[in-house]
Design an enzyme around this catalytic site. Structure first.
Site, PDB file in Angstrom:
ATOM      1  N   ARG A  62     -11.808   6.981   9.259  1.00  0.00           N
ATOM      2  CA  ARG A  62     -11.310   5.434   9.220  1.00  0.00           C
ATOM      3  C   ARG A  62     -12.455   4.441   8.845  1.00  0.00           C
ATOM      4  O   ARG A  62     -12.306   3.208   8.063  1.00  0.00           O
ATOM      5  CB  ARG A  62     -10.843   5.026  10.773  1.00  0.00           C
ATOM      6  CG  ARG A  62     -10.361   3.393  10.705  1.00  0.00           C
ATOM      7  CD  ARG A  62      -9.206   3.313   9.997  1.00  0.00           C
ATOM      8  NE  ARG A  62      -8.407   2.331  10.401  1.00  0.00           N
ATOM      9  CZ  ARG A  62      -7.441   1.754   9.975  1.00  0.00           C
ATOM     10  NH1 ARG A  62      -6.465   2.673   8.827  1.00  0.00           N
ATOM     11  NH2 ARG A  62      -6.875   0.678  10.357  1.00  0.00           N
ATOM     12  N   HIS A  67      -8.225  -5.176   0.005  1.00  0.00           N
ATOM     13  CA  HIS A  67      -6.813  -4.608  -0.188  1.00  0.00           C
ATOM     14  C   HIS A  67      -6.095  -5.009   1.258  1.00  0.00           C
ATOM     15  O   HIS A  67      -4.835  -5.218   1.290  1.00  0.00           O
ATOM     16  CB  HIS A  67      -6.759  -2.982   0.114  1.00  0.00           C
ATOM     17  CG  HIS A  67      -5.774  -2.261   0.249  1.00  0.00           C
ATOM     18  ND1 HIS A  67      -4.786  -2.148  -0.488  1.00  0.00           N
ATOM     19  CD2 HIS A  67      -5.272  -1.415   0.953  1.00  0.00           C
ATOM     20  CE1 HIS A  67      -3.768  -1.589  -0.386  1.00  0.00           C
ATOM     21  NE2 HIS A  67      -4.032  -0.861   0.800  1.00  0.00           N
ATOM     22  N   ASP A  68      -7.204  -5.228   2.506  1.00  0.00           N
ATOM     23  CA  ASP A  68      -6.346  -5.760   3.705  1.00  0.00           C
ATOM     24  C   ASP A  68      -5.723  -7.209   3.370  1.00  0.00           C
ATOM     25  O   ASP A  68      -4.816  -7.576   4.368  1.00  0.00           O
ATOM     26  CB  ASP A  68      -7.205  -5.612   4.652  1.00  0.00           C
ATOM     27  CG  ASP A  68      -7.505  -4.471   5.520  1.00  0.00           C
ATOM     28  OD1 ASP A  68      -6.769  -3.703   5.387  1.00  0.00           O
ATOM     29  OD2 ASP A  68      -8.329  -4.417   6.530  1.00  0.00           O
ATOM     30  N   ASP A 117      -9.070  -6.594  -4.281  1.00  0.00           N
ATOM     31  CA  ASP A 117      -8.522  -5.298  -3.904  1.00  0.00           C
ATOM     32  C   ASP A 117      -9.368  -4.101  -4.624  1.00  0.00           C
ATOM     33  O   ASP A 117      -9.079  -3.937  -6.017  1.00  0.00           O
ATOM     34  CB  ASP A 117      -7.152  -5.095  -4.129  1.00  0.00           C
ATOM     35  CG  ASP A 117      -6.637  -3.652  -3.348  1.00  0.00           C
ATOM     36  OD1 ASP A 117      -7.428  -2.853  -3.098  1.00  0.00           O
ATOM     37  OD2 ASP A 117      -5.196  -3.797  -3.021  1.00  0.00           O
ATOM     38  N   SER A 146       0.751  -1.159   0.114  1.00  0.00           N
ATOM     39  CA  SER A 146      -0.100  -0.142  -0.065  1.00  0.00           C
ATOM     40  C   SER A 146       0.981   1.321   0.006  1.00  0.00           C
ATOM     41  O   SER A 146       1.896   1.538  -0.824  1.00  0.00           O
ATOM     42  CB  SER A 146      -0.928  -0.093   1.098  1.00  0.00           C
ATOM     43  OG  SER A 146      -2.047   1.163   1.121  1.00  0.00           O
TER      44      SER A 146
END
Lengths: 335, 335
Positions: free
Chosen positions: A201, A317-318, A288, A135
């Site tokens: 967040r 993505h994580d 992702d 990332s």
């Protein structure tokens, strides 16, 4: 890992021309550099991670893991602007003896690379066996490699890109708007913008995860219009970050991510990537939505000695932090 | 189209048991009901649309379009809680003579259907030739059909679902958190939460559009870390909504979307869908990340007389308002 600090004695000039004094870089190390100096693993962390890679990349980095301090010298430096020890908006501005807050310079991925090159010089590191980042960390690893001051033998780029996308910038802009809409962000105190940060967040989570993973983990029934698990999950994730981070660092770091463009001050993206000599592993996560695999394929297509790997995952993505088994399989030859 | 208002004389009870007096429903009509009463097109609007369908579904609804007032009686009623004329949080609470703001009851998709059934009764409509809605409008069309008080001959559902997903709820929760983080949301004034609303709309855009469309329309170069087109686009879209809508309506309407669950007070989703007798057209947009096509396929699989159509589009969820040519092709036999 051991936390240390490097204090830079000269003024540090940012890409936008602004200057700060007393730049401090926080970094963690584990293990020792061997006599041949060919066992250095340099890690670039993601947006809100600290420099203790054993804490957030467990199973890949640790005493008993692929990258361990018995075989390797492992180093991870905290980026400029981050909450975790490197000079950041909550640091005291030497001119005022008050925290910078919104008077901190806007910085870029190129500034990260420039700052960490200072640390490499200080530590007399001229060659890195494995430079790895996902990332924002992958963005930084690319810029660091392109500085061409340290020889990078193996470059590992996960869920990242060579230029940030309009889609990624839009996600970050919504997060900054959330922070700015919280009027406390303009009050000069360390928890200014806290509610905005919580919201930001929760927006980020929507870019890090997927429809499918929310479906599997946050489904419930029998509510009319309140108390849904998905709502609680968003609030929980937002609060969890706000408990360990600050809105100023977050706001600035998101702008650094937006700044990623290897072509700036170079000819083209393709040519920039083409100059990289390291053996490169580019790893994408199939689901992702923030850094789609097309961005990783593009990098792999343009670095001469690169191989593309794709991890099939529903985590989005994580996945680059979660799919440890798949990562071990891909990276085992580097250990 | 002509704007009219229906005033309900009796107390209106919401699904959660709360009651309001003086429910007013704003609605637009065009054309005339024919003697056979078989030319009624009832439209259910999406989250922030008004009841003038000629304004927002041009090319499908209009004087010279597939659904036109020469052949059809076209009606669209504004939902409870919406800014556009039906009783909403900015309406005066008869008990206090002040706007409700956050004292408005929390309402659901079932409340929309119940309220619009009152309007159908008032207009003596017992049979609808085409009931059509996309997104929140599709959710409402399903509940209205399941009331089984008006005979629906043809049901058209676009980019919608039978139960809202944890992913969709999470997107809405982030938007509500953005509004709540704006402290003016608690000040009792019509533009309370305005900056939060701007942020919320920018989050929504990320669920309505796609990576690809931002890539095609918002790409630029040569900036360091400011002035990106994608950032401007987010702010523009947020401000554009805030200029025509209010944060209270938006907050409540997003909760109504979350409430969608046809199984509530019924046995199962499958059985609820199975009772629908209308000839049903279910239309998904290939790139919709908010209401993925799997949700539309599920509906089509469980309504006995349903056909599934998929529009190949890069516009994502917004495709149901944009892909007019494809919609005309699918729906032409209904005109």
């Amino acid at each position: 890992m051991n936390l240390q600090h490097y204090q830079h004695d000269l003024p540090f000039e940012f890409e936008n021309g602004e200057i700060i004094e007393n730049l401090t870089i926080a970094y963690h190390t584990a293990g020792k550099i061997n006599p041949e100096k060919n066992n250095i693993i340099w890690v670039c962390h993601a947006l809100t991670a600290n420099s203790n890679v054993f804490e957030w990349w467990e199973g890949l980095f640790g005493e008993n893991d692929l990258f361990n301090p018995n075989d390797h010298f492992i180093i991870c430096a905290n980026v400029i602007g981050s909450h975790y020890g490197t000079t950041n908006p909550l640091s005291a501005n030497p001119k005022t003896n008050q925290p910078y807050y919104r008077d901190f310079p806007t910085f870029t991925i190129k500034d990260f690379a420039k700052a960490h090159q200072l640390l490499a010089d200080y530590l007399n590191i001229k060659e890195i066996d494995v430079l790895i980042g996902g990332s924002l960390g992958g963005q930084q690893a690319l810029e660091f490699t392109l500085l061409d001051k340290v020889k990078v033998n193996n470059l590992v780029l996960l869920a990242t890109n060579a230029a940030h996308s309009p889609w990624g910038i839009a996600f970050n802009e919504s997060q900054r708007l959330a922070i700015e809409a919280d009027s406390t962000f303009n009050e000069k105190k360390d928890d200014g913008g806290n509610n905005g940060l919580i919201t930001a967040r929760t927006i980020a989570m929507l870019s890090y995860r997927t429809y499918q993973i929310y479906e599997e983990k946050q489904k419930d029934e029998n509510h009319i219009s309140d108390f849904f698990r998905a709502s609680s999950y968003q609030k929980y994730q937002g609060q969890k970050l706000a408990d360990r981070f600050n809105a100023y660092s977050y706001w600035y770091l998101s702008k650094a991510m937006d700044s990623q463009n290897l072509a700036r001050d170079r000819k083209t993206l393709e040519e920039a990537l083409h100059t990289i000599k390291a053996k490169t592993y580019v790893i994408g996560i199939s689901s992702d939505i923030l850094f789609p695999v097309s961005e990783q394929k593009y990098i792999a297509d343009n670095i001469p000695n690169a191989t593309y790997f794709e991890i099939d995952s529903i985590y989005g993505h994580d996945g680059f932090l979660i799919e440890i088994k798949a990562l071990n399989k891909i990276l085992k030859e580097l250990a």
